[in-house]
Design an enzyme around this catalytic site. Structure first.
Site, PDB file in Angstrom:
ATOM      1  N   ASP A  30     157.076 -13.128  10.747  1.00 29.74           N
ATOM      2  CA  ASP A  30     157.647 -11.796  10.503  1.00 29.74           C
ATOM      3  C   ASP A  30     156.733 -10.774  11.152  1.00 29.74           C
ATOM      4  O   ASP A  30     155.520 -10.965  11.219  1.00 29.74           O
ATOM      5  CB  ASP A  30     157.761 -11.527   8.992  1.00 29.74           C
ATOM      6  CG  ASP A  30     158.846 -10.516   8.682  1.00 29.74           C
ATOM      7  OD1 ASP A  30     159.857 -10.904   8.078  1.00 29.74           O
ATOM      8  OD2 ASP A  30     158.686  -9.329   9.077  1.00 29.74           O
ATOM      9  N   GLU A 155     172.834 -15.288  -2.882  1.00 27.84           N
ATOM     10  CA  GLU A 155     171.610 -14.891  -3.573  1.00 27.84           C
ATOM     11  C   GLU A 155     171.706 -15.352  -5.016  1.00 27.84           C
ATOM     12  O   GLU A 155     172.777 -15.374  -5.604  1.00 27.84           O
ATOM     13  CB  GLU A 155     171.443 -13.375  -3.498  1.00 27.84           C
ATOM     14  CG  GLU A 155     171.134 -12.942  -2.087  1.00 27.84           C
ATOM     15  CD  GLU A 155     170.964 -11.448  -1.950  1.00 27.84           C
ATOM     16  OE1 GLU A 155     170.670 -10.780  -2.943  1.00 27.84           O
ATOM     17  OE2 GLU A 155     171.129 -10.962  -0.825  1.00 27.84           O
ATOM     18  N   LYS A 207     181.917 -17.537  10.068  1.00 30.40           N
ATOM     19  CA  LYS A 207     181.112 -16.822   9.076  1.00 30.40           C
ATOM     20  C   LYS A 207     181.827 -15.557   8.587  1.00 30.40           C
ATOM     21  O   LYS A 207     181.960 -15.309   7.389  1.00 30.40           O
ATOM     22  CB  LYS A 207     179.755 -16.475   9.694  1.00 30.40           C
ATOM     23  CG  LYS A 207     178.934 -15.483   8.918  1.00 30.40           C
ATOM     24  CD  LYS A 207     178.259 -16.091   7.713  1.00 30.40           C
ATOM     25  CE  LYS A 207     177.648 -15.022   6.850  1.00 30.40           C
ATOM     26  NZ  LYS A 207     176.540 -15.412   6.075  1.00 30.40           N
ATOM     27  N   ASN A 211     183.467 -14.964   4.745  1.00 27.59           N
ATOM     28  CA  ASN A 211     183.030 -13.892   3.848  1.00 27.59           C
ATOM     29  C   ASN A 211     184.144 -12.889   3.598  1.00 27.59           C
ATOM     30  O   ASN A 211     184.325 -12.413   2.470  1.00 27.59           O
ATOM     31  CB  ASN A 211     181.798 -13.182   4.419  1.00 27.59           C
ATOM     32  CG  ASN A 211     180.516 -13.888   4.017  1.00 27.59           C
ATOM     33  OD1 ASN A 211     180.558 -14.864   3.270  1.00 27.59           O
ATOM     34  ND2 ASN A 211     179.397 -13.424   4.508  1.00 27.59           N
ATOM     35  N   PHE A 252     186.122 -16.858  -7.350  1.00 26.13           N
ATOM     36  CA  PHE A 252     186.209 -15.508  -6.769  1.00 26.13           C
ATOM     37  C   PHE A 252     187.473 -14.764  -7.184  1.00 26.13           C
ATOM     38  O   PHE A 252     188.026 -13.982  -6.437  1.00 26.13           O
ATOM     39  CB  PHE A 252     186.030 -15.549  -5.238  1.00 26.13           C
ATOM     40  CG  PHE A 252     184.569 -15.637  -4.885  1.00 26.13           C
ATOM     41  CD1 PHE A 252     183.871 -16.809  -5.125  1.00 26.13           C
ATOM     42  CD2 PHE A 252     183.887 -14.544  -4.392  1.00 26.13           C
ATOM     43  CE1 PHE A 252     182.514 -16.889  -4.875  1.00 26.13           C
ATOM     44  CE2 PHE A 252     182.523 -14.614  -4.137  1.00 26.13           C
ATOM     45  CZ  PHE A 252     181.850 -15.789  -4.381  1.00 26.13           C
ATOM     46  N   GLY A 260     179.197  -6.159  -4.116  1.00 27.23           N
ATOM     47  CA  GLY A 260     178.070  -5.507  -3.456  1.00 27.23           C
ATOM     48  C   GLY A 260     177.266  -6.571  -2.725  1.00 27.23           C
ATOM     49  O   GLY A 260     177.798  -7.616  -2.367  1.00 27.23           O
ATOM     50  N   CYS A 263     175.852  -9.081   2.017  1.00 25.92           N
ATOM     51  CA  CYS A 263     176.783  -9.723   2.954  1.00 25.92           C
ATOM     52  C   CYS A 263     178.176  -9.131   2.949  1.00 25.92           C
ATOM     53  O   CYS A 263     178.648  -8.647   3.980  1.00 25.92           O
ATOM     54  CB  CYS A 263     176.878 -11.214   2.656  1.00 25.92           C
ATOM     55  SG  CYS A 263     175.433 -12.113   3.180  1.00 25.92           S
TER      56      CYS A 263
END
Ligand code: UDX
Length: 441
Positions: A30, A155, A207, A211, A252, A260, A263
């Protein structure tokens, strides 16, 4: 095999530690010295269950290390994973400046055949563009290949998602590169994880489409919930029955204050912008974004209605600030909209979150919000208690105790955690999202 992972955010750190656990030698790089110092001191810069154990174990095994020295890491590595941030710019496009800068840097460094593996979420066409930058600017006449390997981790359960993904997507034009990346993921082959091998553009699209579809499910059920409120139907029963249809599936379909996180908000905006750029608008996703913004505002109105429209100088107790449980991440969290609107209307805010208070203080310092130590102390003197995030510790509160300490027994349950009838029977004025609050006849 030696691997470099660039970027030590959620995706990079989980991927780096996970790949080390797969037996690779991983250097996580990083630019920000402070982040590397924190990692080298044995700490994790954010809250993610199970990550510290994974990192500690692999650091102890000497398979995982942290550095700011990109050159030295890349020179030793066969594969370089890109996991730098791609936040939204002011138009909603993914801001690719960190990716671009890295491509320029890599061009200066590559000293041998390298596979560049992109984990950052990037718009369609970006992988080809990264390869072209490196090929054009590379100092040494070496070959490089690129693989798009989008990350689907959530997360709060990122480690589990990395170790047991539903699928691994690999997009590339190079069989050689694909063979190397498949080899890196060999432990996942052994547990029969499906691998989807595609071209670059297809992997990038997978991807965004995944999402955006999940975000669509959420906005869909939120609108159904709102309609349920109007017609006197119960969204939980609607969602349950819908989910029993295997073509729909139960996941979902939980209504709430809107999605929120790092992503969904960013990726839906980027996909909508991509559609506009290519004159192939994704109208559904445009609407999903609108519905989600409106849902956050609607939550404010629910709270205001419990207060009969009088917000000024009322005390509002917020339980949960992170965008979902088990994370300290507050990016695009509904709590932010709620706090802004209520402060604008003159409310006094008390708030508690098990891990996200420090992050929240960066946006709303202690001069604006009274931060508390637990749910009960937050509720003291409140005119309304609001469950914003469904942390486990808010699922089984002693509501009698809450009632004893509040000023007014008003409860806004924005995650539908409680049974409306039971809460009403305890003497609370209660609101939730899309469920019948009246006693059945
Ligand atoms: C998501 C995707 O799940 C993951 O695959 C992708 O790589 C990154 O984005 P994450 O943002 O960590 O992961 O959280 P997720 O659990 O998907 O929830 C996203 C948001 O949707 C949260 O705000 C959550 O509260 C909300 N949500 C989720 C609902 O409101 N209802 C639901 O039924 C599910």
């Amino acid at each position: 095999m030696h691997i470099t992972v660039v970027g030590t955010g959620y995706v990079g750190l989980v991927a780096g530690a996970g790949l080390a656990d797969f037996g690779m030698h991983v250097i996580c790089v990083d630019k920000i010295q402070e982040k590397i110092d924190i990692l080298n001191s044995g700490e994790i810069p954010f809250y993610e269950p199970g990550l510290k154990e994974l990192v500690d174990r692999n650091v102890a095994n000497k398979r995982l290390s942290f550095s700011t020295d990109l050159r030295s890491a890349v020179e030793q590595s066969l594969a370089i994973f890109i996991a730098v941030g791609t936040p939204s710019d002011e138009k909603g496009r993914a801001d690719l400046s960190a990716v671009e800068e890295l491509a320029h840097d890599l061009a200066q460094i590559v000293n041998d055949y390298k596979v560049i593996v992109t984990k950052s979420t990037v718009p369609v066409g970006t992988n080809r563009w990264i390869k072209s930058i490196i090929d054009k600017e590379k100092k040494n006449p070496v070959e490089i290949d690129i693989v798009s390997n989008p990350e689907f981790l959530r997360e709060g359960s990122a480690v589990e998602d990395f170790m047991r993904p539903n699928r691994v997507v690999l997009g590339s034009d190079s069989q050689r590169a694909l063979a190397i990346v498949k080899d890196i993921y060999r432990p996942l082959y052994l547990i029969e994880t499906p691998f989807v091998i595609t071209g670059l553009e297809t992997a990038e699209m997978i991807k965004y489409a995944s999402n955006a579809f999940l975000a669509t499910k959420i906005s869909f059920i939120n609108e159904i919930a709102n309609l349920c409120e109007a017609v006197g139907a119960d969204v939980h029963q609607v969602a349950k029955a819908m989910g029993l249809d295997r073509r729909i599936g139960p996941k979902f379909l939980h209504p709430g204050p809107g999605f929120g996180g790092s992503c969904f908000p960013k990726d839906t905006l980027a996909l909508a912008q991509l559609g506009r750029d290519y004159e192939s608008p994704i109208r559904i996703v445009e609407t999903v974004i609108e519905v989600n913004n409106a849902q956050k505002e609607r939550m404010v109105e629910k709270i205001v209605n419990l207060l009969d429209g009088n917000v000024k100088d009322k005390t509002i107790a917020l339980l949960g600030l992170s965008f979902k449980p088990n994370t300290s991440d507050i990016r695009e969290a509904p709590s932010i909209t709620i706090v802004k609107r209520l402060l604008d209307r003159g409310a006094k805010i008390r708030a508690y979150d098990p891990v996200a208070i420090d992050e929240f203080k960066k946006l709303f310092p202690e001069t604006l919000i009274t931060y508390c130590e637990d749910a009960y102390s937050t509720a003291e003197g409140a005119d309304v208690v609001v469950i914003v995030t469904e942390w486990n510790e808010f699922r089984n509160l002693d509501l009698k105790r809450i009632k004893d300490v509040v000023k007014k027994p008003n409860l806004a349950d924005l995650r539908n955690v409680y049974d409306p009838i039971k809460v009403k029977n305890l003497g609370f004025k209660y609101t939730c999202v899309g469920r019948i609050v009246k006693e059945p006849h």
